[in-house]
Design a protein around this motif. Structure first.
Motif, PDB file in Angstrom:
ATOM      1  N   TYR A  77       0.809  -1.216   0.000  1.00  0.00           N
ATOM      2  CA  TYR A  77       0.000   0.000   0.000  1.00  0.00           C
ATOM      3  C   TYR A  77       0.846   1.272   0.000  1.00  0.00           C
ATOM      4  O   TYR A  77       0.384   2.338  -0.421  1.00  0.00           O
ATOM      5  CB  TYR A  77      -0.936   0.025   1.212  1.00  0.00           C
ATOM      6  N   GLU A  78       2.079   1.170   0.478  1.00  0.00           N
ATOM      7  CA  GLU A  78       2.937   2.357   0.558  1.00  0.00           C
ATOM      8  C   GLU A  78       3.256   2.929  -0.819  1.00  0.00           C
ATOM      9  O   GLU A  78       3.573   4.108  -0.945  1.00  0.00           O
ATOM     10  CB  GLU A  78       4.243   2.018   1.290  1.00  0.00           C
ATOM     11  N   ILE A  79       3.186   2.100  -1.872  1.00  0.00           N
ATOM     12  CA  ILE A  79       3.417   2.605  -3.229  1.00  0.00           C
ATOM     13  C   ILE A  79       2.412   3.717  -3.529  1.00  0.00           C
ATOM     14  O   ILE A  79       2.758   4.777  -4.050  1.00  0.00           O
ATOM     15  CB  ILE A  79       3.281   1.478  -4.268  1.00  0.00           C
ATOM     16  N   ILE A  80       1.151   3.454  -3.172  1.00  0.00           N
ATOM     17  CA  ILE A  80       0.088   4.436  -3.409  1.00  0.00           C
ATOM     18  C   ILE A  80       0.230   5.621  -2.458  1.00  0.00           C
ATOM     19  O   ILE A  80       0.113   6.775  -2.857  1.00  0.00           O
ATOM     20  CB  ILE A  80      -1.297   3.783  -3.246  1.00  0.00           C
ATOM     21  N   GLU A  81       0.509   5.319  -1.203  1.00  0.00           N
ATOM     22  CA  GLU A  81       0.535   6.363  -0.174  1.00  0.00           C
ATOM     23  C   GLU A  81       1.739   7.287  -0.294  1.00  0.00           C
ATOM     24  O   GLU A  81       1.640   8.490  -0.032  1.00  0.00           O
ATOM     25  CB  GLU A  81       0.522   5.713   1.213  1.00  0.00           C
ATOM     26  N   LYS A  82       2.897   6.716  -0.710  1.00  0.00           N
ATOM     27  CA  LYS A  82       4.130   7.503  -0.709  1.00  0.00           C
ATOM     28  C   LYS A  82       4.539   8.012  -2.080  1.00  0.00           C
ATOM     29  O   LYS A  82       5.363   8.925  -2.188  1.00  0.00           O
ATOM     30  CB  LYS A  82       5.273   6.679  -0.097  1.00  0.00           C
ATOM     31  N   TYR A  83       4.019   7.388  -3.146  1.00  0.00           N
ATOM     32  CA  TYR A  83       4.347   7.893  -4.474  1.00  0.00           C
ATOM     33  C   TYR A  83       3.115   8.415  -5.209  1.00  0.00           C
ATOM     34  O   TYR A  83       3.020   9.599  -5.529  1.00  0.00           O
ATOM     35  CB  TYR A  83       5.075   6.833  -5.333  1.00  0.00           C
ATOM     36  N   ASN A  84       2.133   7.538  -5.481  1.00  0.00           N
ATOM     37  CA  ASN A  84       1.030   7.923  -6.371  1.00  0.00           C
ATOM     38  C   ASN A  84       0.304   9.194  -5.922  1.00  0.00           C
ATOM     39  O   ASN A  84       0.189  10.164  -6.679  1.00  0.00           O
ATOM     40  CB  ASN A  84       0.013   6.786  -6.487  1.00  0.00           C
ATOM     41  N   ARG A  85      -0.219   9.149  -4.716  1.00  0.00           N
ATOM     42  CA  ARG A  85      -1.080  10.255  -4.282  1.00  0.00           C
ATOM     43  C   ARG A  85      -0.321  11.562  -4.051  1.00  0.00           C
ATOM     44  O   ARG A  85      -0.811  12.628  -4.450  1.00  0.00           O
ATOM     45  CB  ARG A  85      -1.905   9.813  -3.075  1.00  0.00           C
ATOM     46  N   ASP A 226       6.605  -8.094 -23.016  1.00  0.00           N
ATOM     47  CA  ASP A 226       8.059  -8.089 -22.984  1.00  0.00           C
ATOM     48  C   ASP A 226       8.561  -6.650 -22.958  1.00  0.00           C
ATOM     49  O   ASP A 226       8.384  -5.915 -23.927  1.00  0.00           O
ATOM     50  CB  ASP A 226       8.606  -8.832 -24.210  1.00  0.00           C
ATOM     51  N   LYS A 227       9.135  -6.264 -21.847  1.00  0.00           N
ATOM     52  CA  LYS A 227       9.781  -4.949 -21.712  1.00  0.00           C
ATOM     53  C   LYS A 227      10.608  -4.976 -20.436  1.00  0.00           C
ATOM     54  O   LYS A 227      10.099  -5.357 -19.380  1.00  0.00           O
ATOM     55  CB  LYS A 227       8.755  -3.823 -21.644  1.00  0.00           C
ATOM     56  N   ILE A 228      11.850  -4.583 -20.532  1.00  0.00           N
ATOM     57  CA  ILE A 228      12.721  -4.598 -19.359  1.00  0.00           C
ATOM     58  C   ILE A 228      12.569  -3.276 -18.609  1.00  0.00           C
ATOM     59  O   ILE A 228      12.787  -2.202 -19.167  1.00  0.00           O
ATOM     60  CB  ILE A 228      14.193  -4.818 -19.757  1.00  0.00           C
ATOM     61  N   THR A 229      12.151  -3.371 -17.346  1.00  0.00           N
ATOM     62  CA  THR A 229      11.965  -2.183 -16.502  1.00  0.00           C
ATOM     63  C   THR A 229      12.629  -2.424 -15.151  1.00  0.00           C
ATOM     64  O   THR A 229      11.977  -2.848 -14.199  1.00  0.00           O
ATOM     65  CB  THR A 229      10.468  -1.863 -16.309  1.00  0.00           C
ATOM     66  N   PRO A 230      13.932  -2.163 -15.050  1.00  0.00           N
ATOM     67  CA  PRO A 230      14.620  -2.370 -13.769  1.00  0.00           C
ATOM     68  C   PRO A 230      14.132  -1.387 -12.718  1.00  0.00           C
ATOM     69  O   PRO A 230      13.399  -0.447 -13.022  1.00  0.00           O
ATOM     70  CB  PRO A 230      16.091  -2.099 -14.110  1.00  0.00           C
ATOM     71  N   ARG A 231      14.567  -1.607 -11.495  1.00  0.00           N
ATOM     72  CA  ARG A 231      14.193  -0.667 -10.431  1.00  0.00           C
ATOM     73  C   ARG A 231      14.864   0.681 -10.700  1.00  0.00           C
ATOM     74  O   ARG A 231      15.803   0.778 -11.509  1.00  0.00           O
ATOM     75  CB  ARG A 231      14.578  -1.238  -9.075  1.00  0.00           C
ATOM     76  N   PRO A 232      14.395   1.754 -10.052  1.00  0.00           N
ATOM     77  CA  PRO A 232      14.921   3.093 -10.334  1.00  0.00           C
ATOM     78  C   PRO A 232      16.453   3.139 -10.309  1.00  0.00           C
ATOM     79  O   PRO A 232      17.083   2.714  -9.352  1.00  0.00           O
ATOM     80  CB  PRO A 232      14.314   3.941  -9.210  1.00  0.00           C
ATOM     81  N   ASP A 233      17.022   3.640 -11.384  1.00  0.00           N
ATOM     82  CA  ASP A 233      18.472   3.642 -11.559  1.00  0.00           C
ATOM     83  C   ASP A 233      19.092   4.914 -10.985  1.00  0.00           C
ATOM     84  O   ASP A 233      18.545   6.015 -11.125  1.00  0.00           O
ATOM     85  CB  ASP A 233      18.800   3.528 -13.048  1.00  0.00           C
ATOM     86  N   ASP A 234      20.251   4.777 -10.379  1.00  0.00           N
ATOM     87  CA  ASP A 234      20.909   5.902  -9.721  1.00  0.00           C
ATOM     88  C   ASP A 234      21.327   6.977 -10.724  1.00  0.00           C
ATOM     89  O   ASP A 234      21.258   8.180 -10.428  1.00  0.00           O
ATOM     90  CB  ASP A 234      22.130   5.393  -8.949  1.00  0.00           C
ATOM     91  N   LYS A 255       8.096  -3.113   2.731  1.00  0.00           N
ATOM     92  CA  LYS A 255       8.091  -4.411   2.038  1.00  0.00           C
ATOM     93  C   LYS A 255       9.209  -4.489   1.002  1.00  0.00           C
ATOM     94  O   LYS A 255       9.190  -5.326   0.114  1.00  0.00           O
ATOM     95  CB  LYS A 255       6.730  -4.663   1.394  1.00  0.00           C
ATOM     96  N   ASN A 256      10.173  -3.574   1.118  1.00  0.00           N
ATOM     97  CA  ASN A 256      11.381  -3.565   0.301  1.00  0.00           C
ATOM     98  C   ASN A 256      11.115  -3.279  -1.179  1.00  0.00           C
ATOM     99  O   ASN A 256      11.828  -3.754  -2.049  1.00  0.00           O
ATOM    100  CB  ASN A 256      12.157  -4.891   0.445  1.00  0.00           C
TER     101      ASN A 256
END
Length: 498
Positions: A77-85, A226-234, A255-256
């Motif tokens: 849920y933190e994805i929505i609470e900390k980024y989306n909204r 098919d699409k490569i989407t790694p985690r946010p890159d530095d 939840k990492n």
């Protein structure tokens, strides 16, 4: 530069830094979507933000669609609470191209975000409203194959489908867009199992079971994505911060999950969908999505998984770990490894490739070899791809071996690269690299069991290789190559001899 509705009103500031912005009245799209939702997606992760949301963005820009996307998150849920909204559901897409350029784009097509939490009456009631609306055409998922096996999650989803049934048994298409074989069938199996359990427990009528098992009313199409989407890159983060974008520092949830107001992805993408939409569907084909029949979706998946991408990935994963590489694109600078995967795809795989017609296997493979794997902006690692290798080998190599054996004009005796990769896997199981040093193998459910077996016994495992390697000369060839690989520097020697 703040990524909010108010922040992007300063178009000149964003555009001066090279960002493209929504070309439509977002407030109108939000109103249209809330009144007449068309598409809700479960899984607020990177691939959804980089792919599906971008397709809809383009279609709204073109005037093809006048509604946006609703996203729901049922795991973190933190994805929505900390980024989306906090970002008004806006997102930045950084497309990392193989030529070294970066395309920066603000995505506004996600216009509402929901939390799949039955304990929060306001949140769950909004989701029920969406499912009760006759206008809803598609419910899609990127929650991983494990998500369909998570009873608590799927119980909530089935509860929402039951709301739609009670509201009028309206038609709907329930679409898995997860990267797994026969994904629609797996999703349907999970939904139907719960519905039948509920009927047996007296929680619903048999009419509900009939509703979700009637494909002319509730459809579960197959898809290949098919699409490569790694985690946010530095590197991307630093670029956005230098541009003046606020809040670009990723957040790690409890939840990492790595969450940022941007997502970075490769430019190449494919989405092939079985055209089963009993309540109609958006014209996504105008955004590059391919709609076709079930058999063709199956063929595109086999083309990718058995020949044009996944076997190459696994070969690079195994030898990358053995040779001490940390990125896939660095491996493609190694002439021996580049030659290995080129021959694996073009010489051995292409002889038995399944041609789906809607995508060219040759063009797909060329994009993999020349754009996707060498892309220095895509920080994928052999260690990540080596996860669960024992579960991947039956499809990625076993199917090719079967095809050679069943062919009247081919023989497994001609295979050179496939046995070399399997010999590399035996050496990988030993956990000793080409310099004679120990390395930690990636997580795999059979790792400890296989590590304890002699090489000749590992090759007897049909559950690992998908075939009996001893039914012809393959096992003998693999063991001979593995023997030559023993010691320091000999893995490299075997690769150089290819």
């Amino acid at each position: 530069m703040k990524l909010t509705n108010e922040g992007i009103k300063d178009r000149a500031a964003w555009e001066a830094k090279g960002y493209s912005l929504p070309k439509y009245n977002r407030e109108e799209i939000i109103v249209n979507t809330k009144q007449n939702p068309v598409w809700i997606h479960f899984g607020a992760g990177n691939i959804f933000r980089a792919f599906q949301a971008n397709v809809v963005e383009e279609l709204i820009n073109q005037g093809v669609m006048n509604t946006g996307l609703i996203v729901a998150e049922g795991y973190d849920y933190e994805i929505i609470e900390k980024y989306n909204r906090p970002c008004d559901d806006l997102s930045i897409l950084a497309t990392l191209k193989a030529d070294g350029t970066v395309e920066k784009k603000v995505i506004g097509s996600i216009v509402e975000s929901c939390i799949l939490d039955e304990e929060d009456e306001r949140e769950i009631e909004r989701l029920r409203e969406i499912f009760r609306n006759p206008s809803l055409q598609m419910v899609s998922f990127t929650i991983t194959e494990k998500g369909y096996k998570t009873r608590a999650y799927m119980d909530k989803v089935v509860g929402l489908i039951l709301e739609r049934f009670k509201a009028g048994a309206f038609p709907i298409s329930i679409v898995s867009m997860d990267n797994c074989s026969h994904n629609g069938d797996k999703l349907k199996e999970a939904v139907v199992e719960i519905a039948k359990d509920w009927y047996n427990e007296g929680k619903c009528d048999n009419d509900f079971v009939n509703y979700i098992t009637n494909p002319s009313v509730v459809a579960f199409p197959l898809t290949m994505i098919d699409k490569i989407t790694p985690r946010p890159d530095d590197t991307v983060k630093k670029m956005l911060i230098a541009d003046g974008v606020e809040g670009a520092e990723p957040i790690v949830t409890s939840k990492n999950t790595y969450v940022a107001n941007f997502v970075n992805a490769e430019e190449t993408e494919y989405l092939v969908i079985e055209d089963l939409f009993p309540n109609g569907r958006p014209a996504l084909e105008k955004g590059g999505v391919i709609f076709t029949d079930r058999e063709t979706v199956d063929k595109t998946e086999k083309m990718k998984v058995c020949t044009c991408l996944n076997p190459l990935h696994t070969a690079l994963a195994i030898f990358g770990c053995l040779l001490g590489y940390n990125t896939i694109h660095d491996e493609m600078e190694d002439e021996a490894l580049k030659r290995l995967v080129t021959k694996l795809g073009k010489e051995e795989g292409m002889k038995v490739v399944v041609d789906p017609k809607v995508l060219s296997p040759d063009e797909f493979l060329d994009a993999v070899l020349t754009k996707r794997l060498p892309n220095p902006f895509m920080p994928d690692t052999p260690q990540r791809i080596a996860c669960d290798t024992s579960q991947k080998l039956p499809i990625r190599f076993g199917e090719t071996i079967k095809a050679y054996r069943s062919s009247s004009s081919l023989s497994t005796e001609s295979l050179k690269i496939v046995p070399l990769v399997l010999a590399g896997y035996l050496r990988y199981l030993e956990g000793i690299d080409d310099n004679g040093k120990q390395f930690e193998q990636s997580p795999d459910p059979l790792l400890e069991e296989l590590k304890g077996l002699p090489a000749k016994d590992v090759l007897k495992r049909q559950d690992v290789f998908g075939v009996d390697l001893y039914s012809d000369g393959l096992a003998k060839k693999v063991l001979a190559i593995h023997s030559e690989m023993k010691g320091v520097g000999n893995i490299r020697k075997e690769l150089e001899a290819v």
